[in-house]
Design a protein around this motif. Structure first.
Motif, mmCIF file in Angstrom:
data_model
loop_
_atom_site.group_PDB
_atom_site.id
_atom_site.type_symbol
_atom_site.label_atom_id
_atom_site.label_comp_id
_atom_site.label_asym_id
_atom_site.label_seq_id
_atom_site.Cartn_x
_atom_site.Cartn_y
_atom_site.Cartn_z
ATOM 1 N N UNK A 240 -2.357 -28.575 43.627
ATOM 2 C CA UNK A 240 -3.547 -29.493 44.010
ATOM 3 C C UNK A 240 -4.798 -28.141 43.969
ATOM 4 N N UNK A 241 -4.373 -27.108 44.753
ATOM 5 C CA UNK A 241 -5.532 -25.978 44.409
ATOM 6 C C UNK A 241 -5.517 -25.529 43.263
ATOM 7 N N UNK A 242 -4.478 -25.437 42.487
ATOM 8 C CA UNK A 242 -4.659 -24.851 41.132
ATOM 9 C C UNK A 242 -5.467 -25.721 40.117
ATOM 10 N N UNK A 243 -5.675 -27.240 40.469
ATOM 11 C CA UNK A 243 -6.376 -27.968 39.454
ATOM 12 C C UNK A 243 -7.973 -27.427 39.700
ATOM 13 N N UNK B 179 -13.375 -38.664 46.614
ATOM 14 C CA UNK B 179 -14.682 -38.526 46.041
ATOM 15 C C UNK B 179 -14.678 -38.167 44.480
ATOM 16 N N UNK B 180 -13.866 -37.196 44.196
ATOM 17 C CA UNK B 180 -13.868 -36.523 42.635
ATOM 18 C C UNK B 180 -12.702 -37.073 41.949
ATOM 19 N N UNK B 181 -11.448 -37.431 42.546
ATOM 20 C CA UNK B 181 -10.508 -38.124 41.704
ATOM 21 C C UNK B 181 -10.919 -39.443 41.154
ATOM 22 N N UNK B 182 -11.853 -40.166 42.047
ATOM 23 C CA UNK B 182 -12.121 -41.445 41.543
ATOM 24 C C UNK B 182 -12.992 -41.424 40.430
ATOM 25 N N UNK B 183 -13.533 -40.390 39.746
ATOM 26 C CA UNK B 183 -14.326 -40.172 38.706
ATOM 27 C C UNK B 183 -13.279 -40.653 37.296
ATOM 28 N N UNK B 184 -12.665 -40.001 37.220
ATOM 29 C CA UNK B 184 -11.594 -40.268 35.976
ATOM 30 C C UNK B 184 -10.636 -41.545 35.949
ATOM 31 N N UNK B 185 -10.531 -41.993 37.310
ATOM 32 C CA UNK B 185 -9.917 -43.273 37.575
ATOM 33 C C UNK B 185 -10.950 -44.256 37.253
ATOM 34 N N UNK B 186 -12.047 -44.302 37.756
ATOM 35 C CA UNK B 186 -13.095 -45.509 37.311
ATOM 36 C C UNK B 186 -13.390 -45.351 36.005
ATOM 37 N N UNK C 215 -19.825 -26.047 43.308
ATOM 38 C CA UNK C 215 -18.347 -26.900 43.386
ATOM 39 C C UNK C 215 -18.370 -28.272 42.718
ATOM 40 N N UNK C 216 -19.301 -28.955 42.838
ATOM 41 C CA UNK C 216 -19.188 -30.509 42.348
ATOM 42 C C UNK C 216 -18.831 -30.322 40.851
ATOM 43 N N UNK C 217 -19.242 -29.718 39.676
ATOM 44 C CA UNK C 217 -18.687 -29.808 38.519
ATOM 45 C C UNK C 217 -17.521 -29.514 38.608
ATOM 46 N N UNK C 218 -17.050 -28.308 39.215
ATOM 47 C CA UNK C 218 -15.565 -27.769 39.271
ATOM 48 C C UNK C 218 -14.787 -28.654 39.620
ATOM 49 N N UNK C 219 -15.074 -29.332 40.669
ATOM 50 C CA UNK C 219 -14.286 -30.221 41.402
ATOM 51 C C UNK C 219 -14.058 -31.701 40.516
ATOM 52 N N UNK C 220 -15.094 -31.811 39.789
ATOM 53 C CA UNK C 220 -15.098 -33.232 39.070
ATOM 54 C C UNK C 220 -14.119 -32.672 37.587
ATOM 55 N N UNK C 221 -14.075 -31.523 37.147
ATOM 56 C CA UNK C 221 -13.145 -30.902 36.204
ATOM 57 C C UNK C 221 -11.697 -31.013 36.537
ATOM 58 N N UNK C 222 -11.534 -30.197 37.716
ATOM 59 C CA UNK C 222 -10.303 -30.237 38.420
ATOM 60 C C UNK C 222 -9.676 -31.570 38.703
ATOM 61 N N UNK C 223 -10.395 -32.410 39.261
ATOM 62 C CA UNK C 223 -9.850 -33.857 39.385
ATOM 63 C C UNK C 223 -9.294 -34.483 38.138
ATOM 64 N N UNK C 224 -10.013 -34.282 37.164
ATOM 65 C CA UNK C 224 -9.797 -35.211 35.816
ATOM 66 C C UNK C 224 -8.541 -34.208 35.196
ATOM 67 N N UNK C 225 -8.447 -32.858 35.543
ATOM 68 C CA UNK C 225 -7.102 -32.420 35.147
ATOM 69 C C UNK C 225 -5.901 -32.824 35.787
#
Length: 246
Positions: free
Chosen positions: A8-11, A177-184, A224-234
């Motif tokens: 989780x942290x690695x993503x 919040x962030x994992x929802x972007x790729x799932x949506x 943090x926001x864009x990094x979290x979006x990328x990490x959640x998508x990974x």
């Protein structure tokens, strides 16, 4: 408890490493600027209004409780910080939602070769209504729980658990919040999204916890926001997509 907290942290760490990657970096700029502007506004507001707001809430206490001022001041100060932080986070996520969805789509295209939306402004515009509707769904889930935690924080004795509850709740909400972007983007329903995250709760909570802590670090919180979006998508691409049948 299932999942892997190290993954989780690695993503998220991988998300940071991809911010300047060709094919990704041009889609990072707008979410990052939105984050910078809004968090700068939050800091400015706290600097100018913090003392006045805390003094106002302290003045609402009955005089017979004045002997507890030294105990209640930190509590009211914490509540002001929480309200401002979460309030600005909500606004930032509402404004940035379509851009974050578009960034997530580009990362997934690179990772899985799956094209979800049209390129350019046309693709971005098609995401706007759906992204905003999804943010409202998150708010409907989030606000009642936030209010419940605020109440718990005011109950003597019980409020000793409130710091832990706030931390776990914040981590869970950051994961949502962030994992929802790729799932949506992949038409996974809000309910199914929560189930998928719960199936790997250690991975999801560790990802959300690191995002939450990073949001409190000056300078780091601005990207943090864009990094979290990328990490959640990974996280979605490598762990959740197959379980979701996508």
């Amino acid at each position: 408890m299932r999942g892997n907290p190290v993954k989780g942290a690695g993503y998220l760490l991988r998300g940071f490493s991809m911010l300047t990657q060709p094919g990704i970096r041009q889609f990072v700029l707008i979410p990052m600027l939105i984050n910078i502007l809004l968090f700068s506004g939050a800091i400015w507001l706290l600097i100018n209004e913090f003392d006045r707001w805390v003094a106002y809430w302290m003045s609402q206490l009955p005089t017979w409780l004045s002997f507890l001022d030294f105990l209640l001041w930190p509590l009211f100060a914490l509540l002001v910080l929480i309200v401002v932080y979460y309030g600005f986070s909500i606004v930032a996520n509402l404004i940035a939602a379509p851009f974050n969805g578009f960034l997530s789509e580009k990362v997934e295209l690179q990772q899985r070769g799956v094209r979800i939306a049209d390129d350019g402004w046309k693709g971005l515009l098609t995401m706007v209504p759906r992204a905003l509707a999804r943010e409202l769904s998150k708010l409907a889930y989030y606000l009642p729980r936030l209010l419940a935690l605020l109440v718990i924080s005011l109950i003597p004795g019980v409020n000793l658990l409130s710091p832990l509850l706030w931390f776990v709740f914040g981590a869970w909400m950051m994961a949502i919040q962030y994992c929802d972007y790729p799932m949506d983007n992949n038409k996974v329903t809000f309910r199914r999204m929560k189930e998928l995250l719960a199936e790997r709760n250690l991975t999801s909570l560790s990802f959300g916890a690191i995002v939450q802590m990073g949001m409190l670090i000056p300078v780091v919180n601005l990207i943090m926001m864009p990094a979290a979006v990328i990490g959640a998508t990974l996280y979605w691409s490598e762990d959740q997509a197959q379980r979701a049948g996508c």
